[in-house]
Design an enzyme around this catalytic site. Structure first.
Site, PDB file in Angstrom:
ATOM      1  N   GLY A 209      78.096  77.517  98.759  1.00 28.48           N
ATOM      2  CA  GLY A 209      78.826  76.864  99.837  1.00 28.48           C
ATOM      3  C   GLY A 209      79.910  75.923  99.350  1.00 28.48           C
ATOM      4  O   GLY A 209      80.105  75.695  98.155  1.00 28.48           O
ATOM      5  N   HIS A 210      80.625  75.334 100.317  1.00 28.54           N
ATOM      6  CA  HIS A 210      81.753  74.463  99.996  1.00 28.54           C
ATOM      7  C   HIS A 210      81.293  73.189  99.286  1.00 28.54           C
ATOM      8  O   HIS A 210      80.199  72.686  99.501  1.00 28.54           O
ATOM      9  CB  HIS A 210      82.561  74.121 101.249  1.00 28.54           C
ATOM     10  N   ASN A 211      82.156  72.719  98.412  1.00 26.85           N
ATOM     11  CA  ASN A 211      81.967  71.461  97.668  1.00 26.85           C
ATOM     12  C   ASN A 211      80.834  71.517  96.645  1.00 26.85           C
ATOM     13  O   ASN A 211      80.472  70.484  96.069  1.00 26.85           O
ATOM     14  CB  ASN A 211      81.681  70.278  98.607  1.00 26.85           C
TER      15      ASN A 211
ATOM     16  N   SER B 280      77.947  70.925  99.181  1.00 25.47           N
ATOM     17  CA  SER B 280      77.897  69.605  98.550  1.00 25.47           C
ATOM     18  C   SER B 280      76.677  69.398  97.666  1.00 25.47           C
ATOM     19  O   SER B 280      76.258  68.266  97.418  1.00 25.47           O
ATOM     20  CB  SER B 280      77.970  68.492  99.612  1.00 25.47           C
TER      21      SER B 280
ATOM     22  N   GLN C   9      88.811  73.244 105.974  1.00 27.08           N
ATOM     23  CA  GLN C   9      88.379  73.263 104.573  1.00 27.08           C
ATOM     24  C   GLN C   9      89.657  73.354 103.729  1.00 27.08           C
ATOM     25  O   GLN C   9      90.295  74.403 103.680  1.00 27.08           O
ATOM     26  CB  GLN C   9      87.483  74.469 104.303  1.00 27.08           C
TER      27      GLN C   9
END
Length: 353
Positions: free
Chosen positions: A256-258, A276, A215
């Site tokens: 979460g990520h993105n 995402s 990441q």
């Protein structure tokens, strides 16, 4: 046990001043010089305190309250006992909040824990960090190499500002907050225990089991964002995680990520937003909502508490349920199932179970 208040009372406000501040109308027979120095609920407020009434379920408390002033909506005036000093507000809660901010400005953002200013000799600040004048860094905080912190910001004890992170001006970084791979705007408030910028949850199946997916993105938090205690915001994998200007996030939220969150959103406690996902501007998400990854929530959408969102939501729509669907559809289906349960019949064969 004696009652303790952590927020000192000042000179207070009179009814005329509250009217000017909020746009509320002085009630019939209310002396504009009637003063209050505090706020409280109907059942506990005293003669020097302002309270509010916005629901008939509290009519009993309204009839017995000792509050010195009461904010009330026009539609509820018939429930108000005669002779009670009051102000009439179209939006009672907004008016009450405005008075609270005026009476207790020190409660708006966390203050220094120690009350001291400047950089504590017991803080660990890397010589290569860029600290503007007027920054307070309290004991046992750690600031890494190349970090930048703007004037007026307070970094509480035990907080960690990682290498290269940027914190804007007039921010509040609470106790035991951890920042890594993050860029913060101005007037950002992070309450105790917030974790920002750790790597997101990413693994790919391989011949030897699950293999780590790196990441390498950042977290960008824009101006005037407030994030509640023990919430976590993962850094992006190959693009940034972004929290838009003016957004307010409650306690114990996982992002979460993105993920990209728009401007002026409200995200209530225990929400989980998978990687995402894109959240538009002005979105309101109730408590304990779960949102699948790679979903888009349109501008102005509202999601009822304890819902699970698995598909894209149109702008300005209102959804609820598991799986979440348009509000009217969800309510209609819920009523249908309740009626079936009352009748004790199976929807499949119409017979009693």
């Amino acid at each position: 046990m004696s009652e303790t208040s952590f927020f000192a009372r000042g000179a207070g406000l009179d009814a005329g001043g509250i009217s000017s501040l909020t746009g509320a109308e002085l009630g019939e027979g209310t002396d504009p010089a009637t003063a209050v120095t505090g706020i409280g609920p109907l059942d506990r407020a005293g003669p020097s305190e302002l309270s509010f009434f916005d629901s008939p379920r509290y009519s009993d408390q309204l009839s017995t309250t000792r509050a010195g002033l009461i904010l009330i909506a026009p539609k509820h005036l018939a429930l108000l006992p005669a002779g009670r000093p009051h102000l009439i507000a179209a939006n009672v809660q907004a008016a009450f909040a405005a008075v609270g901010r005026s009476l207790f400005p020190q409660a708006l953002v966390p203050a220094s824990i120690t009350g001291l200013e400047g950089v504590s000799p017991r803080a660990e600040v890397d010589p290569a960090a860029d600290i503007e004048p007027g920054v307070t860094i309290e004991a046992f905080a750690v600031v890494g190499r190349g970090a930048r912190i703007g004037r007026g910001t307070i970094v509480a004890p035990g907080a960690v500002i990682g290498p290269g992170c940027t914190v804007g001006r007039d921010c509040r970084i609470g106790p035991h907050v951890s920042l890594s791979n993050a860029l913060l705007g101005n007037r950002v408030v992070l309450h105790p225990g917030v974790k920002v910028g750790q790597d997101g949850f990413g693994y790919a199946p391989g011949p030897g089991g699950l293999e780590k997916v790196v990441q390498v993105g950042r977290v960008i938090i824009q101006d005037d964002v407030e994030i509640g205690a023990n919430s976590t915001i993962d850094r992006g994998a190959i693009r940034d995680t972004v929290i838009g200007e003016g957004t307010k996030i409650d306690n114990q939220v996982q992002i979460g990520h993105n993920v990209a969150v728009g401007w002026h959103c409200v995200i209530v406690a225990q929400v989980g937003i998978s990687g995402s996902t894109t959240i538009g501007d002005g979105v309101m998400i109730g408590g304990q909502v779960g949102i699948n990854g790679h979903v888009t929530i349109g501008d102005g959408a509202q999601i009822a508490a304890a819902s699970a969102v698995a598909v894209d939501m149109p702008p300005k729509s209102r959804w609820g349920g598991i799986p979440a669907r348009p509000m009217r559809e969800w309510i209609r289906e819920t009523r249908f199932l309740i009626e079936l349960a009352k009748k004790g019949r199976s929807p499949r064969n119409g017979r009693d179970d």
